[in-house]
Motif scaffolding. Structure first.
Motif, mmCIF file in Angstrom:
data_model
loop_
_atom_site.group_PDB
_atom_site.id
_atom_site.type_symbol
_atom_site.label_atom_id
_atom_site.label_comp_id
_atom_site.label_asym_id
_atom_site.label_seq_id
_atom_site.Cartn_x
_atom_site.Cartn_y
_atom_site.Cartn_z
ATOM 1 N N PHE A 1 0.878 -1.176 0.000
ATOM 2 C CA PHE A 1 0.000 0.000 0.000
ATOM 3 C C PHE A 1 0.915 1.225 0.000
ATOM 4 C CE2 PHE A 1 -2.088 -3.511 2.104
ATOM 5 C CZ PHE A 1 -3.339 -3.538 1.507
ATOM 6 N N ASP A 2 1.202 1.726 -1.182
ATOM 7 C CA ASP A 2 2.240 2.746 -1.364
ATOM 8 C C ASP A 2 1.654 4.099 -1.747
ATOM 9 O OD1 ASP A 2 4.082 0.752 -0.895
ATOM 10 O OD2 ASP A 2 4.563 0.444 -3.016
ATOM 11 N N TRP A 3 2.508 5.094 -1.602
ATOM 12 C CA TRP A 3 2.272 6.407 -2.220
ATOM 13 C C TRP A 3 3.635 6.974 -2.586
ATOM 14 C CZ3 TRP A 3 2.386 5.627 2.958
ATOM 15 C CH2 TRP A 3 3.201 6.465 3.702
ATOM 16 N N HIS A 4 3.829 7.239 -3.853
ATOM 17 C CA HIS A 4 5.075 7.832 -4.354
ATOM 18 C C HIS A 4 4.847 8.266 -5.792
ATOM 19 C CE1 HIS A 4 5.796 4.175 -6.706
ATOM 20 N NE2 HIS A 4 5.581 3.476 -5.596
ATOM 21 N N SER A 5 5.825 8.919 -6.377
ATOM 22 C CA SER A 5 5.701 9.413 -7.745
ATOM 23 C C SER A 5 5.850 8.272 -8.750
ATOM 24 C CB SER A 5 6.761 10.483 -8.014
ATOM 25 O OG SER A 5 6.555 11.613 -7.183
ATOM 26 N N PHE A 6 5.017 8.269 -9.756
ATOM 27 C CA PHE A 6 5.107 7.289 -10.840
ATOM 28 C C PHE A 6 4.376 7.846 -12.056
ATOM 29 C CE2 PHE A 6 1.225 6.420 -8.571
ATOM 30 C CZ PHE A 6 0.307 6.100 -9.557
ATOM 31 N N LYS A 7 4.618 7.236 -13.205
ATOM 32 C CA LYS A 7 3.988 7.651 -14.450
ATOM 33 C C LYS A 7 2.915 6.651 -14.838
ATOM 34 C CE LYS A 7 8.008 10.060 -16.394
ATOM 35 N NZ LYS A 7 8.946 10.131 -17.546
ATOM 36 N N TYR A 8 1.843 7.168 -15.413
ATOM 37 C CA TYR A 8 0.804 6.292 -15.944
ATOM 38 C C TYR A 8 0.148 6.969 -17.138
ATOM 39 C CZ TYR A 8 -2.493 9.240 -13.314
ATOM 40 O OH TYR A 8 -3.215 10.300 -12.816
ATOM 41 N N ASN A 9 -0.337 6.135 -18.047
ATOM 42 C CA ASN A 9 -0.919 6.640 -19.284
ATOM 43 C C ASN A 9 -2.327 7.180 -19.051
ATOM 44 O OD1 ASN A 9 1.359 5.854 -20.736
ATOM 45 N ND2 ASN A 9 0.506 3.826 -21.218
ATOM 46 N N VAL A 10 -2.657 8.211 -19.817
ATOM 47 C CA VAL A 10 -3.988 8.818 -19.724
ATOM 48 C C VAL A 10 -4.630 8.926 -21.104
ATOM 49 C CG1 VAL A 10 -3.485 10.101 -17.620
ATOM 50 C CG2 VAL A 10 -2.950 11.130 -19.848
ATOM 51 N N GLY A 11 -4.062 8.224 -22.085
ATOM 52 C CA GLY A 11 -4.587 8.270 -23.443
ATOM 53 C C GLY A 11 -5.786 7.352 -23.628
ATOM 54 N N PRO A 12 -6.181 7.126 -24.851
ATOM 55 C CA PRO A 12 -7.336 6.254 -25.128
ATOM 56 C C PRO A 12 -7.063 4.810 -24.736
ATOM 57 C CG PRO A 12 -6.210 6.847 -27.168
ATOM 58 C CD PRO A 12 -5.592 7.690 -26.085
ATOM 59 N N ILE A 13 -8.115 4.058 -24.498
ATOM 60 C CA ILE A 13 -8.008 2.657 -24.093
ATOM 61 C C ILE A 13 -7.842 1.799 -25.339
ATOM 62 C CG2 ILE A 13 -9.177 0.755 -22.928
ATOM 63 C CD1 ILE A 13 -10.687 2.852 -21.291
ATOM 64 N N GLY A 14 -6.820 0.942 -25.335
ATOM 65 C CA GLY A 14 -6.551 0.089 -26.490
ATOM 66 C C GLY A 14 -7.304 -1.221 -26.426
ATOM 67 N N ARG A 15 -7.023 -2.114 -27.399
ATOM 68 C CA ARG A 15 -7.682 -3.412 -27.471
ATOM 69 C C ARG A 15 -7.347 -4.285 -26.264
ATOM 70 N NH1 ARG A 15 -9.938 -4.794 -32.370
ATOM 71 N NH2 ARG A 15 -9.479 -3.396 -34.120
ATOM 72 N N ASP A 16 -6.180 -4.072 -25.691
ATOM 73 C CA ASP A 16 -5.775 -4.879 -24.543
ATOM 74 C C ASP A 16 -6.435 -4.426 -23.243
ATOM 75 O OD1 ASP A 16 -4.516 -2.466 -24.311
ATOM 76 O OD2 ASP A 16 -2.484 -3.278 -24.039
ATOM 77 N N GLY A 17 -7.179 -3.325 -23.296
ATOM 78 C CA GLY A 17 -7.866 -2.840 -22.105
ATOM 79 C C GLY A 17 -7.074 -1.834 -21.297
ATOM 80 N N TYR A 18 -5.874 -1.514 -21.733
ATOM 81 C CA TYR A 18 -5.032 -0.562 -21.012
ATOM 82 C C TYR A 18 -4.958 0.754 -21.789
ATOM 83 C CZ TYR A 18 -3.491 -4.469 -18.140
ATOM 84 O OH TYR A 18 -3.462 -5.546 -17.285
ATOM 85 N N ARG A 19 -4.738 1.829 -21.051
ATOM 86 C CA ARG A 19 -4.626 3.144 -21.679
ATOM 87 C C ARG A 19 -3.289 3.292 -22.395
ATOM 88 N NH1 ARG A 19 -8.448 6.819 -20.764
ATOM 89 N NH2 ARG A 19 -9.924 6.520 -19.038
#
Length: 294
Positions: free
Chosen positions: A240-258
């Motif tokens: 159960f963490d809190w720290h800086s990280f990057k994540y995508n915010v673009g459209p959702i692809g066929r694999d279900g991920y942004r």
């Protein structure tokens, strides 16, 4: 009261020529003083506080009954109010001091329990572990370091209760819930140089900081993987963490991920590597309709 009456004769309603009335008043003052002292000694804090609600009402009639003038009764009321306020304040300060003392002792015991437990599991001394937790690393700002220490102490304060509770994860029911069948929970055998631990059932909880990522976290870890290296243990953990990280915010692809673009944020999240869950809920797989396109 007698000394007050002697020093303020001009405020008293006692005729100087009436010795009989003066004597009666002196006897009344003396008896009232004795009664007041015994009454004050038996007052509870609640009754004392209730008396201080309207001291003028209580004392004005009393003072006039004893023979004081209206100005003398005001002074008497002021003295009575000060005495009541002082008593209540002293009682509150004594209670606060006792409470702070109890909290200080509990905090000390909880810190010793945490350090002793972690030092035993990680095969290090309490001093070494204390140094790790209280040393500000290079590049860590003072506000961030203060936040990390406070987050660590939050766990420490509940550690005597939480640590025994997480041992429940060692039962077959909880292992099946998180890791499926028993074969998936098999750990590599410990190296011959690693001390044998007779108690390998259950889990443990501890605090971990990520100075470079500007954060920290509370980690659940199986006791049976203590002989593994840091990377291998991390694969068995629930974090159960809190720290800086990057994540995508673009459209959702066929694999279900942004898809990209990506942004960087310092946010709380959950990691369970055995379920390929990382930085949830910010990185998660979405349900895609059958006719979905990139």
């Amino acid at each position: 009261f007698l000394s007050y009456a002697n020093n303020n004769k001009e405020r008293m309603l006692i005729p100087g020529s009436s010795l009989r009335q003066s004597a009666a008043t002196a006897i009344l003052l003396r008896s009232t003083t004795t009664t007041s002292r015994s009454s004050f000694s038996t007052l509870s804090p609640l009754s004392t506080f209730s008396c201080s609600i309207s001291p003028h009402t209580l004392t004005t009639s009393t003072a006039l009954h004893l023979g004081f003038s209206s100005s003398g009764s005001n002074e008497f009321s002021s003295l009575f109010s000060s005495a009541v306020f002082s008593t209540v304040t002293n009682n509150m300060m004594n209670d606060a001091t006792k409470t702070l003392g109890i909290l200080a002792v509990y905090s000390l015991v909880a810190n010793l329990l945490y350090l002793a437990r972690r030092a035993n599991l990680r095969q290090m001394t309490i001093r070494e572990l204390w140094k790790i937790r209280t040393t500000r690393e290079e590049g860590v700002s003072r506000p961030l370091f203060a936040g990390i220490v406070m987050a660590w102490q939050v766990l420490v304060l509940v550690y005597p209760i939480v640590e025994p509770c997480v041992r429940l994860f060692g039962t077959t029911q909880f292992q099946g819930l998180f890791f499926g069948n028993s074969s998936s929970t098999t750990m590599p055998p410990p190296s011959p140089s690693y001390p044998k631990n007779n108690d390998q059932s259950g889990w443990t909880i501890f605090f971990y900081s990520y100075p470079k990522a500007q954060g920290g976290g509370y980690i659940l870890e199986p006791l049976a993987c203590q002989h593994l290296g840091a990377n291998q243990r991390a694969k068995q953990q629930i974090r159960f963490d809190w720290h800086s990280f990057k994540y995508n915010v673009g459209p959702i692809g066929r694999d279900g991920y942004r898809h990209p673009p990506a942004i960087e944020r310092n946010l709380p999240h959950i990691d369970i590597p055995r379920y390929q869950m990382r930085h949830w809920p910010w990185r998660k797989q979405y349900k895609i309709p059958n006719d979905g396109e990139d």
